[in-house]
Design a protein around this motif. Structure first.
Motif, PDB file in Angstrom:
ATOM      1  N   PRO A 199      38.875  50.819  37.224  1.00 29.55           N
ATOM      2  CA  PRO A 199      39.536  50.848  38.535  1.00 29.55           C
ATOM      3  C   PRO A 199      38.819  49.988  39.577  1.00 29.55           C
ATOM      4  O   PRO A 199      39.469  49.435  40.475  1.00 29.55           O
ATOM      5  CB  PRO A 199      39.489  52.328  38.936  1.00 29.55           C
ATOM      6  CG  PRO A 199      39.365  53.065  37.649  1.00 29.55           C
ATOM      7  CD  PRO A 199      38.586  52.174  36.724  1.00 29.55           C
TER       8      PRO A 199
ATOM      9  N   THR B 130      46.464  43.898  38.063  1.00 24.70           N
ATOM     10  CA  THR B 130      45.579  45.034  37.796  1.00 24.70           C
ATOM     11  C   THR B 130      44.300  44.499  37.170  1.00 24.70           C
ATOM     12  O   THR B 130      44.085  43.293  37.165  1.00 24.70           O
ATOM     13  CB  THR B 130      46.267  46.027  36.848  1.00 24.70           C
ATOM     14  OG1 THR B 130      46.606  45.339  35.639  1.00 24.70           O
ATOM     15  CG2 THR B 130      47.531  46.594  37.473  1.00 24.70           C
ATOM     16  N   ASP B 131      43.458  45.387  36.662  1.00 27.46           N
ATOM     17  CA  ASP B 131      42.222  44.930  36.008  1.00 27.46           C
ATOM     18  C   ASP B 131      42.591  43.925  34.912  1.00 27.46           C
ATOM     19  O   ASP B 131      43.282  44.283  33.955  1.00 27.46           O
ATOM     20  CB  ASP B 131      41.506  46.147  35.413  1.00 27.46           C
ATOM     21  CG  ASP B 131      40.262  45.732  34.609  1.00 27.46           C
ATOM     22  OD1 ASP B 131      39.972  44.513  34.551  1.00 27.46           O
ATOM     23  OD2 ASP B 131      39.608  46.617  34.056  1.00 27.46           O
TER      24      ASP B 131
ATOM     25  N   ARG C 201      42.636  44.753  31.196  1.00 29.85           N
ATOM     26  CA  ARG C 201      43.645  45.612  30.547  1.00 29.85           C
ATOM     27  C   ARG C 201      44.834  44.765  30.136  1.00 29.85           C
ATOM     28  O   ARG C 201      45.874  44.752  30.791  1.00 29.85           O
ATOM     29  CB  ARG C 201      44.143  46.690  31.513  1.00 29.85           C
ATOM     30  CG  ARG C 201      43.360  47.961  31.475  1.00 29.85           C
ATOM     31  CD  ARG C 201      44.194  49.147  31.958  1.00 29.85           C
ATOM     32  NE  ARG C 201      44.747  49.936  30.865  1.00 29.85           N
ATOM     33  CZ  ARG C 201      45.460  51.035  31.046  1.00 29.85           C
ATOM     34  NH1 ARG C 201      45.726  51.483  32.256  1.00 29.85           N
ATOM     35  NH2 ARG C 201      45.920  51.699  29.998  1.00 29.85           N
TER      36      ARG C 201
ATOM     37  N   VAL D  31      45.007  48.025  42.721  1.00 21.31           N
ATOM     38  CA  VAL D  31      45.827  49.245  42.813  1.00 21.31           C
ATOM     39  C   VAL D  31      44.939  50.445  43.134  1.00 21.31           C
ATOM     40  O   VAL D  31      45.313  51.348  43.888  1.00 21.31           O
ATOM     41  CB  VAL D  31      46.597  49.492  41.493  1.00 21.31           C
ATOM     42  CG1 VAL D  31      47.400  50.777  41.573  1.00 21.31           C
ATOM     43  CG2 VAL D  31      47.504  48.311  41.186  1.00 21.31           C
ATOM     44  N   TRP D  32      43.730  50.422  42.612  1.00 17.43           N
ATOM     45  CA  TRP D  32      42.792  51.510  42.878  1.00 17.43           C
ATOM     46  C   TRP D  32      42.470  51.589  44.377  1.00 17.43           C
ATOM     47  O   TRP D  32      42.366  52.665  44.948  1.00 17.43           O
ATOM     48  CB  TRP D  32      41.517  51.317  42.033  1.00 17.43           C
ATOM     49  CG  TRP D  32      40.459  52.331  42.320  1.00 17.43           C
ATOM     50  CD1 TRP D  32      39.222  52.113  42.854  1.00 17.43           C
ATOM     51  CD2 TRP D  32      40.544  53.761  42.087  1.00 17.43           C
ATOM     52  NE1 TRP D  32      38.536  53.283  42.982  1.00 17.43           N
ATOM     53  CE2 TRP D  32      39.334  54.311  42.518  1.00 17.43           C
ATOM     54  CE3 TRP D  32      41.538  54.594  41.574  1.00 17.43           C
ATOM     55  CZ2 TRP D  32      39.066  55.677  42.444  1.00 17.43           C
ATOM     56  CZ3 TRP D  32      41.269  55.960  41.502  1.00 17.43           C
ATOM     57  CH2 TRP D  32      40.051  56.485  41.931  1.00 17.43           C
TER      58      TRP D  32
ATOM     59  N   CYS E 132      40.327  46.687  40.122  1.00 18.38           N
ATOM     60  CA  CYS E 132      41.783  46.693  40.246  1.00 18.38           C
ATOM     61  C   CYS E 132      42.218  46.989  41.683  1.00 18.38           C
ATOM     62  O   CYS E 132      41.825  47.994  42.268  1.00 18.38           O
ATOM     63  CB  CYS E 132      42.336  47.773  39.317  1.00 18.38           C
ATOM     64  SG  CYS E 132      44.110  47.970  39.510  1.00 18.38           S
TER      65      CYS E 132
ATOM     66  N   CYS F  76      50.442  54.418  36.669  1.00 18.20           N
ATOM     67  CA  CYS F  76      49.384  54.561  37.672  1.00 18.20           C
ATOM     68  C   CYS F  76      49.887  54.152  39.054  1.00 18.20           C
ATOM     69  O   CYS F  76      49.474  54.700  40.077  1.00 18.20           O
ATOM     70  CB  CYS F  76      48.197  53.694  37.254  1.00 18.20           C
ATOM     71  SG  CYS F  76      46.808  53.729  38.372  1.00 18.20           S
TER      72      CYS F  76
ATOM     73  N   CYS G 267      42.875  55.595  33.545  1.00 18.44           N
ATOM     74  CA  CYS G 267      42.620  54.160  33.412  1.00 18.44           C
ATOM     75  C   CYS G 267      41.482  53.913  32.427  1.00 18.44           C
ATOM     76  O   CYS G 267      41.607  53.146  31.484  1.00 18.44           O
ATOM     77  CB  CYS G 267      42.264  53.588  34.782  1.00 18.44           C
ATOM     78  SG  CYS G 267      41.872  51.833  34.756  1.00 18.44           S
TER      79      CYS G 267
ATOM     80  N   GLY H  74      49.439  54.153  31.547  1.00 19.91           N
ATOM     81  CA  GLY H  74      49.709  52.729  31.706  1.00 19.91           C
ATOM     82  C   GLY H  74      49.657  52.350  33.177  1.00 19.91           C
ATOM     83  O   GLY H  74      49.681  53.218  34.053  1.00 19.91           O
ATOM     84  N   CYS H  75      49.600  51.072  33.451  1.00 20.38           N
ATOM     85  CA  CYS H  75      49.464  50.628  34.845  1.00 20.38           C
ATOM     86  C   CYS H  75      50.705  50.958  35.678  1.00 20.38           C
ATOM     87  O   CYS H  75      50.594  51.320  36.847  1.00 20.38           O
ATOM     88  CB  CYS H  75      49.161  49.130  34.890  1.00 20.38           C
ATOM     89  SG  CYS H  75      47.493  48.757  34.338  1.00 20.38           S
TER      90      CYS H  75
HETATM   91 FE1  SF4 Z   1      44.592  49.540  37.850  1.00 17.27          FE
HETATM   92 FE2  SF4 Z   1      45.663  51.914  37.448  1.00 17.27          FE
HETATM   93 FE3  SF4 Z   1      46.028  49.922  35.698  1.00 17.27          FE
HETATM   94 FE4  SF4 Z   1      43.666  51.062  35.927  1.00 17.27          FE
HETATM   95  S1  SF4 Z   1      45.551  52.029  35.258  1.00 17.27           S
HETATM   96  S2  SF4 Z   1      44.064  48.878  35.809  1.00 17.27           S
HETATM   97  S3  SF4 Z   1      43.591  51.501  38.114  1.00 17.27           S
HETATM   98  S4  SF4 Z   1      46.754  50.009  37.785  1.00 17.27           S
END
Ligand code: SF4
Ligand code: TRP
Length: 400
Positions: free
Chosen positions: A305, A292-293, A296, A310-311, A308, A340, A330, A336-337
């Motif tokens: 995002p 992820t980012d 974080r 996942v976004w 990341c 997400c 986010c 939390g990831c």
């Molecule tokens: Fe990625 Fe979602 Fe985590 Fe933000 S919350 S870093 S978009 S996984």
């Protein structure tokens, strides 16, 4: 009559993954109800890069067709076949090679790119250089109007157009063309022939493109014309000779870009794919462990995002509401990831459920797939033979 046919192929070089689905297959499924579509397994093209490992191709061919069916390709609508079963592709490739300048092949961007990228293989072969010309033959042999491809393939479609144009220019100039075209027009009946001539004049004297389009549409509708007469009249409208091969157009797939689970392009060689019918547990695990980012580190650190992968999955899989929830959660460290990722996991599994289900019937009974492909080959061959008859005749190969 020239239907507005669609032709596209895929190289059988491994399992289909979600990148293929969102980048191409989904679009194939959409097109099958809009046009007559021909979709084929490009096994010769796969050999241009995998000639030393043909077992990879052999293993992938049937699985790939099953993946297409799983994705929703309907054999009652689209024609599915294998390139190497249609010798007309090879024949046209050979004949087109006679009139294709080497420089056209050398300047196709993928030629040098790939040669530099795939350094573990020797791609200084004749077959690899000819790749785009074989691709041209794949499409021109069906006189297709549209070729759904990704952006990287647009130069290949450009080249197909040039090859078709050159072919028509060199071989469409038969003796007595004007007379033959006029005789063909007469067969439409005097009223339609007159309309056609008027439209032709409007186009040729005033450059009226609409008149040309109207005239073409008129010809499309004439069921009683022979193929040769139709080609003559199409050519006559534009002022040249017979149009034996059709110049196809690229249908750009608006790419909803799905990266791999590591954020790079999804590709087998990066080991970051989710395959089309991957089992649910493995999907969960791959998404849960996605990076992820990097900023974080702790749950309480806000994220971005845009940094990341996942976004990117949310952009493909989530509705507006879920996206907002993820985006705000986010940035404010409100979620939390893992939280997400859950809707993404759910959406991928929901997409794959029906695919796994559709595939099962073909896995249980492989003869179903063999029969679909046998039918498709037969249909494709029939179309290819028609074109080749005209091509041979135009090139002076129809010895009697
Ligand atoms: Fe990625 Fe979602 Fe985590 Fe933000 S919350 S870093 S978009 S996984
Ligand atoms: N070159 C295409 C690819 O790598 C595959 C392909 C072969 C193709 N022949 C084709 C695509 C004809 C469209 C039309 O994706």
């Amino acid at each position: 009559m020239y239907e507005e046919r669609v032709v596209s192929g895929m190289r059988p070089t491994g399992a289909m993954h979600l990148g293929h689905f969102h980048g191409a297959l989904k679009n194939w499924v959409k097109l099958q109800s809009e046009y007559p579509c021909l979709y084929f397994v490009a096994d010769w093209h796969a050999l241009t890069t995998h000639y030393e490992t043909p077992e990879v191709i052999e293993e992938s061919v049937w699985d790939m067709v099953i993946d297409w069916l799983a994705a929703g390709i309907d054999p009652a609508q689209a024609t599915l076949f294998i390139q190497s079963r249609i010798p007309e592709h090879a024949e046209l490739h050979t004949l087109l090679s006679m009139i294709t300048p080497l420089s056209w092949l050398e300047r196709v961007p993928s030629y040098k790119d790939q040669q530099e990228k795939l350094i573990d293989r020797d791609l200084s072969t004749y077959g690899f250089l000819g790749y785009p010309l074989l691709q041209a033959a794949d499409v021109l042999v069906y006189r297709a109007k549209y070729v759904p491809v990704g952006e990287d393939q647009v130069p290949h479609v450009e080249m197909m157009r040039e090859v078709a144009r050159r072919f028509n220019h060199v071989y469409g100039r038969e003796a007595g063309f004007e007379e033959k075209a006029k005789a063909a027009a007469k067969k439409l009946g005097s009223r339609k022939a007159k309309v056609l001539m008027e439209l032709r004049n409007k186009y040729q004297e005033q450059g009226d493109a609409e008149a040309l389009a109207t005239a073409r549409a008129l010809l499309e509708k004439q069921g009683n014309l022979s193929v040769a007469d139709r080609e003559r009249l199409f050519g006559y409208l534009e002022g040249g000779g017979r149009l034996i091969l059709v110049e196809p157009e690229a249908l750009l797939t608006e790419s909803s870009k799905l990266p791999g689970v590591d954020g790079q392009k999804m590709s087998k060689s990066y080991n970051n794919t989710i395959s089309l019918r991957e089992d649910a547990e493995s999907v969960r695990k791959k998404i849960r462990t996605m990076p992820t980012d990097p900023a974080r580190v702790k749950r309480s650190d806000p994220g971005d995002p845009d940094k990341c992968p996942v976004w990117q999955f949310h952009l493909v899989y989530s509705d507006e509401k879920t996206r907002q929830w993820a985006n705000q959660g986010c940035r404010s460290a409100g979620i939390g990831c893992l939280e997400c990722k859950q809707p993404v996991i759910d959406a991928v599994l929901a997409e794959q459920g029906p695919m796994r289900e559709r595939a099962q019937k073909y896995l249980d009974d492989p003869t179903l797939v063999r029969n679909i492909v046998a039918d498709g080959c037969e249909k494709a061959r029939k179309l290819g033979r028609e074109t080749m008859r005209e091509v041979r005749e135009a090139m002076g190969l129809a010895y009697t």
